[in-house]
Design a protein around this motif. Structure first.
Motif, PDB file in Angstrom:
ATOM      1  N   LEU A  29       1.030  -4.634   3.521  1.00  0.00           N
ATOM      2  CA  LEU A  29      -0.030  -4.145   2.635  1.00  0.00           C
ATOM      3  C   LEU A  29       0.377  -4.377   1.180  1.00  0.00           C
ATOM      4  O   LEU A  29       1.438  -3.929   0.753  1.00  0.00           O
ATOM      5  CB  LEU A  29      -0.286  -2.663   2.876  1.00  0.00           C
ATOM      6  N   PHE A  30      -0.489  -5.066   0.428  1.00  0.00           N
ATOM      7  CA  PHE A  30      -0.208  -5.363  -0.975  1.00  0.00           C
ATOM      8  C   PHE A  30      -1.352  -4.884  -1.851  1.00  0.00           C
ATOM      9  O   PHE A  30      -2.519  -4.939  -1.455  1.00  0.00           O
ATOM     10  CB  PHE A  30       0.011  -6.864  -1.167  1.00  0.00           C
ATOM     11  N   LYS A  31      -0.988  -4.424  -3.048  1.00  0.00           N
ATOM     12  CA  LYS A  31      -1.956  -3.972  -4.037  1.00  0.00           C
ATOM     13  C   LYS A  31      -1.633  -4.670  -5.340  1.00  0.00           C
ATOM     14  O   LYS A  31      -0.464  -4.949  -5.640  1.00  0.00           O
ATOM     15  CB  LYS A  31      -1.877  -2.462  -4.218  1.00  0.00           C
ATOM     16  N   ALA A  32      -2.671  -4.959  -6.124  1.00  0.00           N
ATOM     17  CA  ALA A  32      -2.465  -5.637  -7.404  1.00  0.00           C
ATOM     18  C   ALA A  32      -3.339  -4.994  -8.467  1.00  0.00           C
ATOM     19  O   ALA A  32      -4.532  -4.776  -8.260  1.00  0.00           O
ATOM     20  CB  ALA A  32      -2.792  -7.121  -7.278  1.00  0.00           C
ATOM     21  N   THR A  33      -2.717  -4.688  -9.596  1.00  0.00           N
ATOM     22  CA  THR A  33      -3.415  -4.163 -10.766  1.00  0.00           C
ATOM     23  C   THR A  33      -2.630  -4.609 -11.987  1.00  0.00           C
ATOM     24  O   THR A  33      -1.525  -5.163 -11.860  1.00  0.00           O
ATOM     25  CB  THR A  33      -3.565  -2.631 -10.702  1.00  0.00           C
ATOM     26  N   HIS A  34      -3.155  -4.382 -13.161  1.00  0.00           N
ATOM     27  CA  HIS A  34      -2.445  -4.743 -14.382  1.00  0.00           C
ATOM     28  C   HIS A  34      -1.151  -3.939 -14.439  1.00  0.00           C
ATOM     29  O   HIS A  34      -1.167  -2.731 -14.222  1.00  0.00           O
ATOM     30  CB  HIS A  34      -3.317  -4.452 -15.606  1.00  0.00           C
ATOM     31  N   GLN A  35      -0.039  -4.594 -14.720  1.00  0.00           N
ATOM     32  CA  GLN A  35       1.248  -3.906 -14.708  1.00  0.00           C
ATOM     33  C   GLN A  35       1.550  -3.166 -16.009  1.00  0.00           C
ATOM     34  O   GLN A  35       2.581  -2.521 -16.137  1.00  0.00           O
ATOM     35  CB  GLN A  35       2.365  -4.894 -14.386  1.00  0.00           C
ATOM     36  N   THR A  36       0.634  -3.244 -16.976  1.00  0.00           N
ATOM     37  CA  THR A  36       0.753  -2.456 -18.198  1.00  0.00           C
ATOM     38  C   THR A  36      -0.369  -1.425 -18.186  1.00  0.00           C
ATOM     39  O   THR A  36      -1.523  -1.755 -18.471  1.00  0.00           O
ATOM     40  CB  THR A  36       0.643  -3.349 -19.456  1.00  0.00           C
ATOM     41  N   THR A  63       1.571 -16.645   5.935  1.00  0.00           N
ATOM     42  CA  THR A  63       0.650 -15.600   6.375  1.00  0.00           C
ATOM     43  C   THR A  63      -0.748 -15.872   5.839  1.00  0.00           C
ATOM     44  O   THR A  63      -0.926 -16.602   4.867  1.00  0.00           O
ATOM     45  CB  THR A  63       1.098 -14.217   5.851  1.00  0.00           C
ATOM     46  N   SER A  64      -1.722 -15.249   6.471  1.00  0.00           N
ATOM     47  CA  SER A  64      -3.098 -15.258   5.974  1.00  0.00           C
ATOM     48  C   SER A  64      -3.327 -13.980   5.180  1.00  0.00           C
ATOM     49  O   SER A  64      -2.598 -13.007   5.326  1.00  0.00           O
ATOM     50  CB  SER A  64      -4.083 -15.302   7.149  1.00  0.00           C
ATOM     51  N   ILE A  65      -4.359 -13.986   4.343  1.00  0.00           N
ATOM     52  CA  ILE A  65      -4.730 -12.809   3.556  1.00  0.00           C
ATOM     53  C   ILE A  65      -6.010 -12.233   4.145  1.00  0.00           C
ATOM     54  O   ILE A  65      -7.005 -12.941   4.285  1.00  0.00           O
ATOM     55  CB  ILE A  65      -4.972 -13.165   2.079  1.00  0.00           C
ATOM     56  N   VAL A  66      -5.971 -10.948   4.465  1.00  0.00           N
ATOM     57  CA  VAL A  66      -7.144 -10.234   4.947  1.00  0.00           C
ATOM     58  C   VAL A  66      -7.564  -9.272   3.838  1.00  0.00           C
ATOM     59  O   VAL A  66      -6.818  -8.363   3.468  1.00  0.00           O
ATOM     60  CB  VAL A  66      -6.841  -9.443   6.238  1.00  0.00           C
ATOM     61  N   PHE A 150     -14.074  -4.224   1.504  1.00  0.00           N
ATOM     62  CA  PHE A 150     -14.351  -5.418   2.299  1.00  0.00           C
ATOM     63  C   PHE A 150     -14.248  -5.152   3.794  1.00  0.00           C
ATOM     64  O   PHE A 150     -14.753  -5.928   4.588  1.00  0.00           O
ATOM     65  CB  PHE A 150     -13.386  -6.551   1.933  1.00  0.00           C
ATOM     66  N   GLU A 151     -13.555  -4.079   4.186  1.00  0.00           N
ATOM     67  CA  GLU A 151     -13.398  -3.707   5.588  1.00  0.00           C
ATOM     68  C   GLU A 151     -12.949  -4.892   6.433  1.00  0.00           C
ATOM     69  O   GLU A 151     -13.552  -5.217   7.438  1.00  0.00           O
ATOM     70  CB  GLU A 151     -14.706  -3.132   6.128  1.00  0.00           C
ATOM     71  N   ASP A 152     -11.875  -5.540   5.995  1.00  0.00           N
ATOM     72  CA  ASP A 152     -11.353  -6.735   6.678  1.00  0.00           C
ATOM     73  C   ASP A 152     -12.405  -7.837   6.725  1.00  0.00           C
ATOM     74  O   ASP A 152     -12.433  -8.633   7.652  1.00  0.00           O
ATOM     75  CB  ASP A 152     -10.886  -6.411   8.098  1.00  0.00           C
ATOM     76  N   GLY A 153     -13.263  -7.895   5.705  1.00  0.00           N
ATOM     77  CA  GLY A 153     -14.427  -8.774   5.736  1.00  0.00           C
ATOM     78  C   GLY A 153     -14.222 -10.195   5.285  1.00  0.00           C
ATOM     79  O   GLY A 153     -15.167 -10.970   5.275  1.00  0.00           O
ATOM     80  N   PHE A 154     -13.014 -10.572   4.874  1.00  0.00           N
ATOM     81  CA  PHE A 154     -12.766 -11.986   4.611  1.00  0.00           C
ATOM     82  C   PHE A 154     -11.318 -12.311   4.924  1.00  0.00           C
ATOM     83  O   PHE A 154     -10.443 -11.453   4.904  1.00  0.00           O
ATOM     84  CB  PHE A 154     -13.140 -12.399   3.182  1.00  0.00           C
ATOM     85  N   LEU A 155     -11.073 -13.580   5.231  1.00  0.00           N
ATOM     86  CA  LEU A 155      -9.750 -14.044   5.579  1.00  0.00           C
ATOM     87  C   LEU A 155      -9.490 -15.359   4.862  1.00  0.00           C
ATOM     88  O   LEU A 155     -10.302 -16.277   4.927  1.00  0.00           O
ATOM     89  CB  LEU A 155      -9.637 -14.249   7.090  1.00  0.00           C
ATOM     90  N   PHE A 179      -6.894  -4.537  -6.584  1.00  0.00           N
ATOM     91  CA  PHE A 179      -7.198  -5.312  -5.385  1.00  0.00           C
ATOM     92  C   PHE A 179      -6.207  -4.902  -4.309  1.00  0.00           C
ATOM     93  O   PHE A 179      -5.065  -4.557  -4.603  1.00  0.00           O
ATOM     94  CB  PHE A 179      -7.065  -6.818  -5.647  1.00  0.00           C
ATOM     95  N   GLU A 180      -6.639  -4.975  -3.059  1.00  0.00           N
ATOM     96  CA  GLU A 180      -5.788  -4.582  -1.936  1.00  0.00           C
ATOM     97  C   GLU A 180      -6.019  -5.548  -0.778  1.00  0.00           C
ATOM     98  O   GLU A 180      -7.168  -5.874  -0.462  1.00  0.00           O
ATOM     99  CB  GLU A 180      -6.143  -3.150  -1.531  1.00  0.00           C
ATOM    100  N   TRP A 181      -4.923  -6.002  -0.154  1.00  0.00           N
ATOM    101  CA  TRP A 181      -5.047  -6.900   0.993  1.00  0.00           C
ATOM    102  C   TRP A 181      -3.857  -6.726   1.932  1.00  0.00           C
ATOM    103  O   TRP A 181      -2.824  -6.175   1.573  1.00  0.00           O
ATOM    104  CB  TRP A 181      -5.196  -8.357   0.555  1.00  0.00           C
ATOM    105  N   ILE A 182      -4.049  -7.254   3.142  1.00  0.00           N
ATOM    106  CA  ILE A 182      -2.986  -7.311   4.148  1.00  0.00           C
ATOM    107  C   ILE A 182      -2.616  -8.771   4.335  1.00  0.00           C
ATOM    108  O   ILE A 182      -3.488  -9.642   4.371  1.00  0.00           O
ATOM    109  CB  ILE A 182      -3.468  -6.700   5.484  1.00  0.00           C
ATOM    110  N   GLU A 183      -1.328  -9.024   4.485  1.00  0.00           N
ATOM    111  CA  GLU A 183      -0.852 -10.373   4.805  1.00  0.00           C
ATOM    112  C   GLU A 183      -0.292 -10.350   6.225  1.00  0.00           C
ATOM    113  O   GLU A 183       0.608  -9.565   6.525  1.00  0.00           O
ATOM    114  CB  GLU A 183       0.219 -10.814   3.810  1.00  0.00           C
ATOM    115  N   GLU A 184      -0.888 -11.177   7.082  1.00  0.00           N
ATOM    116  CA  GLU A 184      -0.411 -11.242   8.470  1.00  0.00           C
ATOM    117  C   GLU A 184      -0.574 -12.622   9.051  1.00  0.00           C
ATOM    118  O   GLU A 184      -1.251 -13.439   8.552  1.00  0.00           O
ATOM    119  CB  GLU A 184      -1.095 -10.203   9.346  1.00  0.00           C
TER     120      GLU A 184
END
Length: 184
Positions: A29-36, A63-66, A150-155, A179-184
């Motif tokens: 599980l990964f999350k991304a936002t501005h680091q400042t 891995t793919s991004i979900v 997105f409820e796992d709505g794109f890959l 932003f939030e995604w899973i890599e698997e």
């Protein structure tokens, strides 16, 4: 009959957690936002296919991004009118140059696995998304949060991109984002 919502951990039955929790424990599980904290990203004043506001991409990853979710909160300068938001994806790495890197973060402090994906805001791309998945509008009001689950709505496969475009006439919107995604 076993309870499908429970599992055994350390010899004790516990309730099954949500998929995000399981992915977090697995280091996926990964999350991304501005680091400042407090910093905002400015969108565009018109749609230009080769300048998305946000781009998540990878090339020849393992891995793919979900996609799980994203949120945008208008902060700073008010946009010059109704804000358009378009989200598209491609099976190629669209990144060309520029932009500011955002380092995806694990949300479990015990995990050290780095994301295979790269995220940038305001980059230049070599092409355009081959599919537009969402096209929505948001009001030009400070503090308004636009959130999409997105409820796992794109890959995105081991090579691919997701581009998020935001624009408003005369004055581009400014955003705090996540932003939030899973890599698997």
């Amino acid at each position: 009959m076993a309870d499908a919502t429970a599992r055994v951990l350390g010899g004790q039955r516990i309730l099954q957690r949500k998929a995000r929790y399981e992915a977090m424990l697995d280091g996926k599980l990964f999350k991304a936002t501005h680091q400042t904290p407090g910093s905002a990203v400015t969108g565009q004043t018109s749609y230009v296919a080769t300048t998305p506001t946000f781009l998540i991409y990878q090339a020849a990853a393992t891995t793919s991004i979900v996609g799980l979710s994203m949120w945008l909160c208008q902060a700073g300068t008010v946009a010059g009118g109704v804000i358009d938001i378009a989200i598209g994806m491609a099976s190629t790495n669209l990144y060309s140059s520029g932009g500011t890197a955002v380092v995806p973060q694990q949300s479990d402090m015990s995990q050290t696995t780095a994301s295979n994906a790269t995220m940038r805001f305001n980059p230049t791309t070599t092409g355009v998304p081959s599919r537009v998945l969402w096209a929505i509008t948001a009001p030009a009001t400070l503090g308004t949060v636009t959130s999409i689950d997105f409820e796992d709505g794109f890959l995105i496969g081991v090579t691919g991109s997701i581009a998020v475009y935001t624009w408003a006439a005369a004055t581009g919107p400014t955003w705090r984002f996540g932003f939030e995604w899973i890599e698997e």
